[in-house]
Design a protein around this motif. Structure first.
Motif, mmCIF file in Angstrom:
data_model
loop_
_atom_site.group_PDB
_atom_site.id
_atom_site.type_symbol
_atom_site.label_atom_id
_atom_site.label_comp_id
_atom_site.label_asym_id
_atom_site.label_seq_id
_atom_site.Cartn_x
_atom_site.Cartn_y
_atom_site.Cartn_z
ATOM 1 N N LEU A 1 -13.492 -1.246 1.266
ATOM 2 C CA LEU A 1 -12.552 -2.303 1.669
ATOM 3 C C LEU A 1 -13.232 -3.510 2.306
ATOM 4 N N LEU B 1 -4.670 6.308 10.740
ATOM 5 C CA LEU B 1 -5.619 5.944 9.694
ATOM 6 C C LEU B 1 -6.188 7.191 9.019
ATOM 7 N N LEU C 1 -5.517 9.227 0.513
ATOM 8 C CA LEU C 1 -6.358 8.633 -0.530
ATOM 9 C C LEU C 1 -7.304 9.668 -1.130
ATOM 10 N N LEU D 1 0.829 -1.200 0.000
ATOM 11 C CA LEU D 1 0.000 0.000 0.000
ATOM 12 C C LEU D 1 0.864 1.251 0.000
ATOM 13 N N HIS E 1 -10.167 7.663 -2.558
ATOM 14 C CA HIS E 1 -10.874 7.432 -1.305
ATOM 15 C C HIS E 1 -12.064 6.482 -1.424
ATOM 16 N N ARG F 1 -12.110 3.688 -2.818
ATOM 17 C CA ARG F 1 -11.593 2.336 -2.570
ATOM 18 C C ARG F 1 -11.542 2.036 -1.082
ATOM 19 N N LEU F 2 -11.204 3.033 -0.290
ATOM 20 C CA LEU F 2 -11.152 2.854 1.161
ATOM 21 C C LEU F 2 -12.548 2.542 1.696
ATOM 22 N N LEU G 1 -3.885 8.243 6.283
ATOM 23 C CA LEU G 1 -4.084 7.391 5.110
ATOM 24 C C LEU G 1 -5.340 7.813 4.352
ATOM 25 N N ALA G 2 -6.431 8.019 5.069
ATOM 26 C CA ALA G 2 -7.689 8.405 4.425
ATOM 27 C C ALA G 2 -7.540 9.740 3.701
#
Length: 104
Positions: free
Chosen positions: A78, A59, A66, A18, A72, A74-75, A62-63
């Motif tokens: 998941l 997290l 994205l 990732l 985003h 895709r998040l 990461l968000a």
């Protein structure tokens, strides 16, 4: 904070991939590390840790990354139930073999 050694190896490998994928997506969009870090409201060091798959990066970072990269959605999908193969198999295993009509 979780230690890298406490994370299962397959999950660790997924984080490394990732991170590499995020770095590649950033470079494809021609966003410098300085600009990306500024957009994420983090230091360049934190961005580098994210792109190296460091499990201790928040997290939310990461968000946001994205979101900046327009990935985003895709998040959000998941853990989508319709794509959870194990969950679907378990549900199927719980189905009754027979359905009997209720007696009146």
């Amino acid at each position: 904070m979780p230690q890298a050694s406490s994370i299962p190896l397959p999950a660790r490998h997924a984080l490394l991939k990732l991170g590499r994928d995020l770095a590649l997506a950033r470079r494809k969009r021609r966003i410098s590390t300085s600009d990306m870090a500024a957009r994420l409201f983090v230091s360049r060091d934190t961005l580098w840790r994210l792109e190296r798959g460091d499990a201790t990066v928040a997290l939310g970072t990461l968000a946001t990354a994205l979101f900046v990269l327009r990935l985003h959605e895709r998040l959000a999908s998941l853990a989508e139930p319709s794509k959870d193969e194990l969950g679907l198999t378990l549900d199927e295993g719980r189905l009754p073999q027979r359905i009997r009509r209720a007696h009146s």
